[in-house]
Design an enzyme around this catalytic site. Structure first.
Site, PDB file in Angstrom:
ATOM      1  N   PHE A  59       0.877  -1.026  -0.053  1.00  0.00           N
ATOM      2  CA  PHE A  59       0.024  -0.309   0.326  1.00  0.00           C
ATOM      3  C   PHE A  59       0.869   1.232  -0.043  1.00  0.00           C
ATOM      4  O   PHE A  59       0.469   2.376  -0.529  1.00  0.00           O
ATOM      5  CB  PHE A  59      -0.991   0.123   1.163  1.00  0.00           C
ATOM      6  CG  PHE A  59      -1.979   1.229   1.350  1.00  0.00           C
ATOM      7  CD1 PHE A  59      -2.988   1.032   0.495  1.00  0.00           C
ATOM      8  CD2 PHE A  59      -1.796   2.222   1.911  1.00  0.00           C
ATOM      9  CE1 PHE A  59      -3.874   2.178   0.239  1.00  0.00           C
ATOM     10  CE2 PHE A  59      -2.591   3.319   2.012  1.00  0.00           C
ATOM     11  CZ  PHE A  59      -3.739   3.169   1.068  1.00  0.00           C
ATOM     12  N   GLU A  60       1.938   1.284   0.709  1.00  0.00           N
ATOM     13  CA  GLU A  60       2.856   2.314   0.549  1.00  0.00           C
ATOM     14  C   GLU A  60       3.806   2.654  -0.466  1.00  0.00           C
ATOM     15  O   GLU A  60       4.445   3.544  -0.625  1.00  0.00           O
ATOM     16  CB  GLU A  60       4.029   2.008   2.028  1.00  0.00           C
ATOM     17  CG  GLU A  60       3.057   2.332   3.196  1.00  0.00           C
ATOM     18  CD  GLU A  60       2.392   1.136   3.521  1.00  0.00           C
ATOM     19  OE1 GLU A  60       1.348   1.134   4.353  1.00  0.00           O
ATOM     20  OE2 GLU A  60       2.452  -0.044   3.233  1.00  0.00           O
ATOM     21  N   VAL A  62       0.199  -8.620  -2.895  1.00  0.00           N
ATOM     22  CA  VAL A  62      -0.959  -8.633  -2.506  1.00  0.00           C
ATOM     23  C   VAL A  62      -1.635 -10.035  -2.827  1.00  0.00           C
ATOM     24  O   VAL A  62      -1.671 -10.524  -3.569  1.00  0.00           O
ATOM     25  CB  VAL A  62      -2.092  -7.478  -2.866  1.00  0.00           C
ATOM     26  CG1 VAL A  62      -3.124  -7.390  -1.803  1.00  0.00           C
ATOM     27  CG2 VAL A  62      -1.395  -6.201  -2.855  1.00  0.00           C
ATOM     28  N   HIS A  85     -10.110  -6.661   2.133  1.00  0.00           N
ATOM     29  CA  HIS A  85      -8.762  -5.892   2.241  1.00  0.00           C
ATOM     30  C   HIS A  85      -8.361  -5.976   0.846  1.00  0.00           C
ATOM     31  O   HIS A  85      -7.487  -5.194   0.498  1.00  0.00           O
ATOM     32  CB  HIS A  85      -7.969  -6.266   3.368  1.00  0.00           C
ATOM     33  CG  HIS A  85      -6.868  -5.612   3.567  1.00  0.00           C
ATOM     34  ND1 HIS A  85      -6.681  -4.492   4.275  1.00  0.00           N
ATOM     35  CD2 HIS A  85      -5.565  -5.951   3.327  1.00  0.00           C
ATOM     36  CE1 HIS A  85      -5.609  -3.919   4.175  1.00  0.00           C
ATOM     37  NE2 HIS A  85      -4.580  -4.970   3.756  1.00  0.00           N
ATOM     38  N   MET A  91       5.081  -1.774 -13.403  1.00  0.00           N
ATOM     39  CA  MET A  91       4.371  -2.417 -12.264  1.00  0.00           C
ATOM     40  C   MET A  91       4.764  -3.783 -12.134  1.00  0.00           C
ATOM     41  O   MET A  91       4.632  -4.648 -12.979  1.00  0.00           O
ATOM     42  CB  MET A  91       3.086  -2.105 -12.684  1.00  0.00           C
ATOM     43  CG  MET A  91       1.810  -2.926 -11.790  1.00  0.00           C
ATOM     44  SD  MET A  91       1.516  -2.126 -10.360  1.00  0.00           S
ATOM     45  CE  MET A  91      -0.008  -2.529 -10.068  1.00  0.00           C
TER      46      MET A  91
END
EC number: 2.5.1.78
Length: 162
Positions: free
Chosen positions: A57-58, A81, A88, A113
């Protein structure tokens, strides 16, 4: 017709790998694959910097800061992830994808990515190269190619309006 393409020759490129620490069993393999791919494509080890952040997420925030330095031709986001029993996974996956895409659109350099979104740890490990293939390596190769096509665009001659 003029065609502009990026090559996979990374000689002279400066690269950054931004790696999430969470799910490190997976992300460390992505890092190994990405670093190896950069090396194989001619990017010197001394021209590669690694930045670690707490979790996937960071990644976009760190990615944005790294890009903003203006020191890199290519930057790769690496993270994982893995789906659990709550929503979530969907939230994090969507926001990270949007965040990396936003940074890529605003960046003056190539941004790739290399974030896995997987249903299980086994699936994540497979995509990180434990069995075959490494998505970190693929993302690094894409970053080299993208950096070179961006350079080609910058060097393309201006056209006269007719």
């Amino acid at each position: 017709m003029n065609v502009y393409e990026g090559s996979l020759v990374g000689t002279g490129l400066k690269a950054a790998l931004v790696v999430a620490r969470f799910n490190s069993l997976v992300t460390e393999q992505l890092l190994v694959g990405a670093a190896d791919a950069l090396r194989r494509h001619g990017v010197a080890d001394g021209d590669v910097d690694v930045f670690r952040c707490p979790g996937t997420f960071e990644l976009p925030a760190v990615l944005r800061r790294v890009v903003a330095t203006g020191r890199y031709d290519a930057v790769v986001a690496l993270g994982a992830v893995i789906r659990g029993g709550t929503p979530h996974f969907e939230y994090v996956s969507a926001e990270v994808t949007k965040g990396v895409a936003h940074v890529a659109m605003e960046a003056g350099c190539a941004v790739a990515m290399g974030v896995l979104t997987c249903d299980s740890m086994e699936q994540a490990l497979e995509r990180a190269g434990v069995k075959a293939g490494n998505k970190g390596a693929e993302a690094a190769a894409a970053a080299v190619e993208q950096a070179n096509v961006l350079r080609a665009i910058a060097r393309a001659p201006a056209r006269k309006a007719e």
